[in-house]
Design an enzyme around this catalytic site. Structure first.
Site: not given
Ligand code: PAF
Length: 281
Positions: A37, A151, A155
């Site tokens: 992150h 990762k 998504q």
């Molecule tokens: O990847 C994540 O942490 C979640 O899927 C996100 C993009 C914050 C959406 O809740």
């Protein structure tokens, strides 16, 4: 760093920045932050004037059998890390702020095709929850740029497709996966691994690497993926899926495709690990 749960406060701060002509980058998260992150925040910082992050454990993307209550929540430590990484504004809404009418009455965003297979199949409704909350967060923050970790490769494709299909004026920046020395991709879910499981968990990344080398000279994609699944299972994990796909459409790869991605998920004890690798032939 300013932290707020309040939508009006969030909008007021961002609108003041906009009036000054500042460029805004956004990093949405579910908290329990690790170096993966922080790399997103650092990337965001390098391409914009102001970085906004959010921490919201989104109930819409968890299935009925998935334990949202035990999802790790580490707000104080997360705030320290975000501050140190240069984040200026943190949005920490509650479920009733994001979904005031409740999940059942909430409008949603569904991105067809790229959401369907792989994690979409193993976790029905998951990507509807992701695209809905990210759309909503994008409407609240209205960033110029948003950073997402590779990762979660599927998504990223879901969000990129949503942004294109719905003409959202936001640049999506995919950021490379951060790994431990063993090759294991960093994930909040690694917290669920015991010491013994930590020793076998890297088998997922290792076998994806093996597969990436094999497909350069062998286009029996289905046979090779099956072999990799067997190796992963023999290492003590339980393969959920491993597939070789077109890197953008995520359809099963054909022998003419040159831009591929290996997508994989496997259970290791209580943790469901996902990983991937792009391969350019
Ligand atoms: O990847 C994540 O942490 C979640 O899927 C996100 C993009 C914050 C959406 O809740």
């Amino acid at each position: 760093m300013q932290t707020t749960q309040d939508i009006d406060t969030l909008r007021a701060t961002i609108s003041a920045w906009r009036q000054q002509g500042l460029k805004i980058a956004f990093v949405p998260t579910m908290g329990n932050l690790h170096q993966g992150h922080i790399t997103l925040v650092e990337k965001a910082k390098s391409v914009a004037d102001k970085v906004v992050a959010s921490i919201f454990v989104n109930p819409m993307q968890f299935g009925a059998n998935e334990d949202i209550d035990n999802y790790p929540r580490t707000m104080a430590a997360d705030q320290e890390k975000l501050l140190a990484a240069g984040c200026e504004l943190l949005f920490t809404p509650t479920p009733s702020i994001i979904y005031p009418k409740g999940l059942d009455k909430q409008s949603y965003v569904e991105v067809p095709n790229v959401s369907d297979g792989y994690c979409g199949e193993s976790r029905p409704g998951h990507f509807r929850g992701v695209s809905t909350v990210v759309c909503k967060l994008f409407n609240l923050v209205q960033p110029d740029i948003a950073c997402f970790g590779l990762k979660d490769y599927q998504q990223v494709q879901v969000i990129q497709t949503m942004v294109e299909d719905l003409s959202m004026p936001i640049e999506i920046i995919p950021v490379a996966t951060v790994r431990e020395d063993s090759g294991l991709a960093l994930s909040s879910r690694n917290n669920y691994l015991t010491d013994e499981e930590k020793k076998i968990a890297p088998a997922l990344a290792q076998n994806i690497q093996w597969l990436a080398k094999e497909i350069v000279n062998n286009n029996d994609f289905i046979g090779l993926a099956k072999q990799a699944a067997d190796y992963i299972d023999n290492a003590g994990l339980k393969t959920d899926y491993i597939h070789i796909c077109h890197a953008r459409t995520l359809q099963p790869a054909s022998e003419d495709d040159k831009e591929l991605v290996i997508l994989a998920a496997a259970h290791c004890g209580k943790a469901r690990l996902i990983d991937n690798l792009q391969v350019f032939l």
